[in-house]
Design an enzyme around this catalytic site. Structure first.
Site, PDB file in Angstrom:
ATOM      1  N   GLY A 161      -0.006   0.321  -5.137  1.00 27.65           N
ATOM      2  CA  GLY A 161      -1.288  -0.346  -4.986  1.00 27.65           C
ATOM      3  C   GLY A 161      -2.259   0.124  -6.042  1.00 27.65           C
ATOM      4  N   ASN A 163      -0.097   0.766   5.863  1.00 25.84           N
ATOM      5  CA  ASN A 163       0.786   0.089   4.915  1.00 25.84           C
ATOM      6  C   ASN A 163       1.552  -0.957   5.710  1.00 25.84           C
ATOM      7  OD1 ASN A 163       3.829   1.111   3.145  1.00 25.84           O
ATOM      8  ND2 ASN A 163       2.599  -0.717   2.935  1.00 25.84           N
ATOM      9  N   GLY A 164       1.335  -2.221   5.360  1.00 25.75           N
ATOM     10  CA  GLY A 164       2.022  -3.294   6.092  1.00 25.75           C
ATOM     11  C   GLY A 164       1.080  -4.447   6.324  1.00 25.75           C
ATOM     12  N   TYR A 216      12.902  -3.797  -5.764  1.00 27.88           N
ATOM     13  CA  TYR A 216      11.820  -3.732  -6.752  1.00 27.88           C
ATOM     14  C   TYR A 216      10.697  -2.761  -6.442  1.00 27.88           C
ATOM     15  CZ  TYR A 216       7.698  -5.193  -9.409  1.00 27.88           C
ATOM     16  OH  TYR A 216       6.571  -5.207 -10.188  1.00 27.88           O
ATOM     17  N   CYS A 226      15.389  -6.442   6.703  1.00 29.58           N
ATOM     18  CA  CYS A 226      14.692  -7.729   6.641  1.00 29.58           C
ATOM     19  C   CYS A 226      15.042  -8.360   5.304  1.00 29.58           C
ATOM     20  CB  CYS A 226      13.181  -7.522   6.725  1.00 29.58           C
ATOM     21  SG  CYS A 226      12.252  -9.044   6.386  1.00 29.58           S
ATOM     22  N   CYS A 246       0.833  -1.198   0.000  1.00 25.30           N
ATOM     23  CA  CYS A 246       0.000   0.000   0.000  1.00 25.30           C
ATOM     24  C   CYS A 246       0.870   1.251   0.000  1.00 25.30           C
ATOM     25  CB  CYS A 246      -0.871   0.044   1.254  1.00 25.30           C
ATOM     26  SG  CYS A 246      -1.902  -1.407   1.472  1.00 25.30           S
TER      27      CYS A 246
END
Ligand code: SF4
Length: 467
Positions: free
Chosen positions: A37, A111-112, A251, A442, A11
């Site tokens: 999104g 967002n997440g 990306y 991550c 998002c």
């Protein structure tokens, strides 16, 4: 999962406080964040008394007409573009989500992805809570409703202490806008200025479009509160291990954004240079799979000295579905989007650069298409390591058994693709190219090192074989 065989972002968020064209600028901000999104878009605005929300399925330009924007009065607004992660893509799940609470109206955009949303939801439903959507964002609203009475900046840490996972949030009330990042900092969120207005956006490209100036990132674990009294910062959580999503660099993010202190295009070029060092090859031209491989291909070309060329041309105006002619066209689905240029490819040894391989189906078609256009050799280079694990932190990914990198060696994948050679960037090479501390990222989709909990419901996703 989209037919283009990519991981899909999540998002995009945009918010602005104290601008007479708040809704119009939020619309533009969302326009710049459309890549994050494409399923729904929404804006909530306030005149200081009530909240008005407009949202619908579709792209930003289709959702918001001038008339619809006029229905969003006030000098403060937040907006959201969504690609469904948790919850399906129905309108009910479009954001911002709004509610009338004891303290007045509130709108929230997320967002997440919360990894423990399902057990929290079940627990609250057992206690009588009624959910309007299947979105995990609503879980946060319910947790807020249960927090002890007090200012929102105190209720927020109380509510968020119960959730696990990734969240960058924008919250709007008639009196204030709150920008929040989870303690690990998975997803980006940047604070900017436009004259007397404060602006918050997922990426700096949204600030650029409205000619706002980037000030700083919202820090992991920080709540930034913007009101007519100015701006305040609350450190809601003690510092945790940083887990910025490295795939944003690979990306998701737009190349013109500055993310965590570095221009994304520059990082992608560095990924390409590392790739050229790790997997050199004798070739005549380097071509990208446009657009995602373009920056890395430039870096590969710079490092290797092999000429950069455009061998595949992307049609940017492709919708989601196509009517295929009955006679059948080879590689039709991919060809609608990418057309190989025989004049560039014929008789040449070609290095083709892409950012990642998910299932491998599209990459295989691309290799075949380049060969069919006359290439003498096709060498595939990927500017990230093999994707072996799904993401639970706000990215739409297939199950583990669908990921070709989870069950096949690089040599097996090369044979499946039909390439003359295949080279993936190493984990170390990828992290080095970020120009940041490698420990701040991550990389669970490459390594399986999920450092923030996964709900038990999710674990079947991790299986390679049905049991
Ligand atoms: Fe990003 Fe991969 Fe981590 Fe998901 S698992 S947050 S896509 S690095």
């Amino acid at each position: 999962m989209s037919p283009d065989d990519k991981f899909h972002d999540e998002c995009g968020l945009f918010g602005i406080w104290n601008h007479r064209e708040a809704a119009n600028l939020t619309y533009l901000g969302l326009y710049a964040l459309q890549h994050r999104g494409q399923e729904s878009a929404g804006i909530a605005a306030t005149d200081g008394v009530s909240l008005h929300t407009e949202k619908a399925m579709g792209w930003v330009a289709d959702v918001f007409s001038p008339e619809r924007l006029r229905r969003l009065p006030g000098h403060r607004a937040i907006g959201h573009v969504r690609y469904s992660t948790a919850g399906t893509s129905r309108l009910r799940n479009a954001q911002p989500i709004t509610a009338n609470t004891a303290r007045g109206p509130i709108a929230i955009a997320h967002n997440g992805n919360l990894t423990n949303a399902d057990p929290l939801r079940r627990e609250m439903e057992r206690d009588g809570a009624i959910f309007q959507s299947s979105s995990d964002t609503e879980v946060i609203l319910h947790l807020l409703a249960r927090a002890p009475a007090g200012p929102l900046e105190e209720q927020l840490p109380y509510a968020l202490a119960r959730v696990q996972g990734a969240y960058s949030l924008l919250i709007l009330t008639p009196n204030a806008m709150y920008a929040v990042r989870d303690p690990y900092g998975f997803r980006p969120l940047t604070l900017g200025r436009l004259d007397d207005a404060w602006v918050v956006a997922s990426e700096t490209c949204a600030l650029d479009l409205i000619e706002a100036r980037a000030e700083r990132d919202v820090e992991p674990g920080e709540i930034v509160i913007v009101s007519d009294d100015g701006i305040r910062s609350v450190r809601a959580f003690p510092p945790a291990e940083r887990l910025q999503c490295v795939f944003e660099y690979v990306y998701f993010a737009r190349p013109d954004s500055v993310l965590w202190g570095h221009n994304v295009h520059t990082v992608r070029k560095a990924l390409g240079r590392e790739l050229a060092r790790e997997h050199p090859v004798e070739a005549d031209i380097v071509i990208p799979v446009p657009d995602s491989g373009s920056s890395a291909a430039l870096g590969f070309s710079e490092q290797s000295g092999i000429r950069y060329e455009m061998g595949l041309i992307r049609n940017h105006y492709v919708g989601r579905t196509f009517i295929e002619p009955q006679q059948g066209i080879r590689h039709f689905g991919v060809k609608v989007k990418l057309n190989p240029m025989r004049e560039m490819l014929e008789g040449r040894r070609v290095v083709v650069i892409d950012d990642s391989i998910v299932r491998g189906t599209t990459s295989r078609k691309i290799v075949r298409m380049i060969r069919a256009a006359g290439a003498a050799e096709v060498h595939m280079r990927i500017s990230s390591p093999p994707i072996q694990w799904p993401c639970y932190y706000g990215i739409d990914t297939p199950t583990r058994k669908e990921l070709i990198g989870a069950s096949h060696s690089a040599e097996e994948i090369r044979r499946y693709l039909g390439a003359d050679s295949l080279g993936y960037l190493s984990l170390e090479g990828m992290l080095k190219a970020t120009g940041s501390d490698p420990a701040h990222f991550c990389h669970a989709c490459f390594t399986g090192q999920y450092k923030v909990g996964i709900a038990p419901e999710a674990t079947p996703q991790l299986r390679l074989f049905d049991v």
